[in-house]
Design a protein around this motif. Structure first.
Motif, PDB file in Angstrom:
ATOM      1  N   PHE A 164       0.754  -1.364   0.015  1.00  0.00           N
ATOM      2  CA  PHE A 164       0.028  -0.146  -0.044  1.00  0.00           C
ATOM      3  C   PHE A 164       0.816   1.316  -0.155  1.00  0.00           C
ATOM      4  O   PHE A 164       0.436   2.224  -0.593  1.00  0.00           O
TER       5      PHE A 164
ATOM      6  N   MET B 171      -0.037   3.810  -2.706  1.00  0.00           N
ATOM      7  CA  MET B 171      -0.545   5.170  -2.222  1.00  0.00           C
ATOM      8  C   MET B 171       0.423   6.214  -2.787  1.00  0.00           C
ATOM      9  O   MET B 171      -0.310   7.282  -3.331  1.00  0.00           O
TER      10      MET B 171
ATOM     11  N   TRP C 296      -0.177   6.726  -6.459  1.00  0.00           N
ATOM     12  CA  TRP C 296      -1.803   7.304  -6.751  1.00  0.00           C
ATOM     13  C   TRP C 296      -1.704   8.663  -6.369  1.00  0.00           C
ATOM     14  O   TRP C 296      -2.232   9.337  -7.049  1.00  0.00           O
ATOM     15  N   TYR C 297      -0.909   9.152  -5.390  1.00  0.00           N
ATOM     16  CA  TYR C 297      -1.162  10.579  -4.932  1.00  0.00           C
ATOM     17  C   TYR C 297      -0.590  11.418  -6.033  1.00  0.00           C
ATOM     18  O   TYR C 297      -1.009  12.516  -6.374  1.00  0.00           O
TER      19      TYR C 297
ATOM     20  N   ASN D 243       0.532  11.169  -8.858  1.00  0.00           N
ATOM     21  CA  ASN D 243      -0.058  10.698 -10.330  1.00  0.00           C
ATOM     22  C   ASN D 243       1.088  11.319 -11.372  1.00  0.00           C
ATOM     23  O   ASN D 243       0.626  12.269 -11.906  1.00  0.00           O
TER      24      ASN D 243
ATOM     25  N   LEU E 277      -5.862 -14.408  12.636  1.00  0.00           N
ATOM     26  CA  LEU E 277      -6.305 -13.319  13.776  1.00  0.00           C
ATOM     27  C   LEU E 277      -6.573 -14.261  15.212  1.00  0.00           C
ATOM     28  O   LEU E 277      -6.316 -13.845  16.250  1.00  0.00           O
ATOM     29  N   HIS E 278      -7.276 -15.393  14.709  1.00  0.00           N
ATOM     30  CA  HIS E 278      -7.793 -16.084  15.908  1.00  0.00           C
ATOM     31  C   HIS E 278      -6.688 -16.844  16.563  1.00  0.00           C
ATOM     32  O   HIS E 278      -6.245 -17.788  15.822  1.00  0.00           O
TER      33      HIS E 278
ATOM     34  N   ASN F  87       4.530 -20.740  24.983  1.00  0.00           N
ATOM     35  CA  ASN F  87       4.340 -19.512  24.817  1.00  0.00           C
ATOM     36  C   ASN F  87       2.974 -18.855  25.535  1.00  0.00           C
ATOM     37  O   ASN F  87       2.182 -19.634  25.758  1.00  0.00           O
TER      38      ASN F  87
END
Lengths: 176, 369
Positions: B238, B242, B245-246, B248, B284-285, B369
């Motif tokens: 990203f 980004m 993209w910004y 340009n 995540l779980h 752990n």
């Protein structure tokens, strides 16, 4: 209403972990364990259910992110549209970094406050300590004498196996 | 599988040369990435004095055995098909490209490639060799010299991996540039490497050799690492997207325009679904990170994702308006996979499956752990 507590003091980490496991196995229910530092594996030894804090963290993080996306959309596209470099009003990529930060902030702070709330900690709270030594070098296991199966002699026997330092019985008056 | 892959590659060279060469480049980079991730993981454990991972350290060590094969393949591609890189024929005459004209010249390019590959192979041979000698000689000295070597390797790796990503992948489109590209390739490389460690370790545990050594606690930590590095990959992805993209600026956005046009867009989206969304949502779980079955599924997802990621870096330059997927893609990557498992299994057979004399082994076996 009176409550009777049975307390054993121990000197070593291995002993407190061992005795917690042993009394749980013998069918007693542990009221609490006091230790000068966080003990690894204690939650499993006294059979605590996994903490629900991750869920608080997850849901409030999600809430924070959703709020921030809506807020950015509202400020840049609805209430006062601003043209930045000819981009569309609701440019999602531009929202991502701030949304991410607000999500982390919400998740982090709410987890800390949720933790304080469930453990009833707040500024100015008077500490209820068994013995000042549990903040220094001693571990204490507290059991509540509840029903007929409760047998102090059996408990003392288990405590002896794990080099108990001192045993104490306390009766507390509690206003209901 | 290796043979079938070799046959496909040979046929492809005659029937669809450009696409086959591009796919061979992809396969070699995939193999090199897995080998590098293996030796980097080992070096990281030595450099940080980590004890938890010793029980399954032979797995990433064996993965690094694939480096010479990937290197040989890559050098063949670079030597036999320089026209994959359009700058070997001509570079834009724009004065802004003066440095690129200096940097991108074919002999220097080959020399650099040989240096990167040589350094990686040298370091990995030495580190793995010392680790194996400890099995016989039982001397802590080997751990000490490996710590020094590992620290040095991490520094060398940082520079060479960064430059190699620029040279071998980014220069396919010589007018485009992105300073974060090396980090981006590293993130993909390491997260796919962790996925491969998981696949091999879990398979070895199920098949027998690692049974009793590999515990749920080891898997939990590997799962955490995979989760963290797949998120790191998304973060770097990203960051690159980004900024471009910004700002340009046409010569920068060109890269993404090509990859978002028409039917490339679904592949573009598939890339971060496989590499980030799936591992993030599942891992995540906590129970997922401790379950071998679930980890295996996610690890394979990430490995497929790594292929898609490399495909998106390399193929759009050659394929034109539509993404291509067929016998050349499948055959060559299947051949590479066959070669990889062949080499790794042989390397695993050459040494004890658990480094019995490592001073940290006890710690690793009793790890919680």
């Amino acid at each position: 209403m009176t409550r009777r507590y049975f307390i054993g003091y121990f000197d070593h980490e291995d002993d407190i972990l061992g005795v917690s496991k042993a009394v749980c196995k013998a069918g007693f229910s542990v009221a609490d364990v006091y230790a000068p530092y966080a003990l690894h594996g204690l939650d499993r030894a006294i059979g605590l259910a996994p903490s629900k804090l991750p869920w608080v963290c997850f849901l409030l993080g999600l809430l924070g992110a959703a709020f921030k996306v809506w807020f950015e959309f509202w400020t840049t596209a609805q209430d006062w549209p601003i043209n930045v470099g000819g981009k569309p009003w609701n440019s999602l990529p531009a929202f991502v970094p701030v949304t991410f930060e607000v999500m982390v902030l919400c998740a982090g702070l709410s987890t800390v406050f949720a933790f304080f709330f469930v453990s009833r900690l707040w500024p100015g709270k008077k500490p209820r300590l068994l013995d000042p030594a549990v903040t220094d070098d001693r571990f204490a296991l507290v059991l509540e004498a509840t029903d007929a199966t409760y047998d102090p002699r059996l408990l003392e026997g288990i405590f002896q196996q794990f080099h108990v330092v001192r045993v104490e019985e306390r009766v507390e008056e509690r206003k209901v | 599988m290796t043979l079938a892959g070799a046959v496909t590659a040979a046929a492809g060279l005659l029937l669809a040369p450009q696409r086959t060469w591009a796919n061979l480049l992809l396969a070699c980079l995939f193999l090199l990435g897995l080998g590098l991730a293996g030796i980097f993981f080992v070096a990281l454990q030595y450099a940080t004095g980590a004890g938890w991972s010793v029980a399954f350290r032979r797995v990433p060590e064996a993965m690094s055995a694939v480096l010479p094969y990937g290197a040989a393949g890559l050098l063949l591609v670079l030597l036999l098909r320089p026209s994959l890189y359009s700058w070997t024929e001509s570079l834009p005459g724009d004065p802004a490209f003066w440095f690129k004209r200096l940097w991108l010249n074919y002999p220097f390019f080959l020399l650099r490639s040989a240096v990167y590959l040589g350094l990686w192979i040298l370091f990995s041979r030495r580190i793995v060799g010392l680790s194996r000698r400890q099995d016989r000689d039982n001397d802590v000295r080997f751990t000490r010299s490996n710590i020094r070597l590992s620290v040095l390797f991490i520094v060398v790796f940082a520079f060479t991996c960064w430059l190699a990503s620029f040279d071998w992948i980014m220069s396919l489109e010589p007018e485009w540039y992105s300073t974060i590209f090396g980090v981006y390739n590293f993130a993909g490389l390491f997260s796919s490497g962790l996925a491969m460690i998981l696949v091999l370790a879990i398979t070895l545990e199920r098949a027998g050799p690692l049974r009793g050594y590999l515990t749920a606690d080891h898997l939990h930590d590997l799962g955490k690492l995979l989760f963290a590095f797949s998120t790191f990959w998304m973060y770097i992805w990203f960051s690159q997207y980004m900024l471009i993209w910004y700002a340009n600026i046409p010569e920068e956005t060109n890269y993404f325009v090509r990859r978002l046009n028409g039917f490339w867009e679904p592949v573009f989206i598939l890339n971060f679904l496989l590499n980030w969304a799936a591992p993030f949502a599942v891992l995540l779980h906590v129970p997922a990170k401790r379950s071998p079955g679930m980890l295996l599924k996610i690890a394979w997802t990430v490995l497929v994702g790594r292929w898609v990621d490399l495909y998106l870096m390399i193929l759009p330059t050659f394929a034109g308006k539509l993404p291509v997927f067929g016998i050349w893609e499948v055959g060559i990557i299947a051949g590479a996979a066959g070669l990889f498992f062949l080499v790794v299994l042989r390397a695993l057979g050459q040494a004890e499956i658990v480094p019995g004399n490592d001073p940290f082994l006890e710690e690793s076996l009793h790890y919680h752990n």
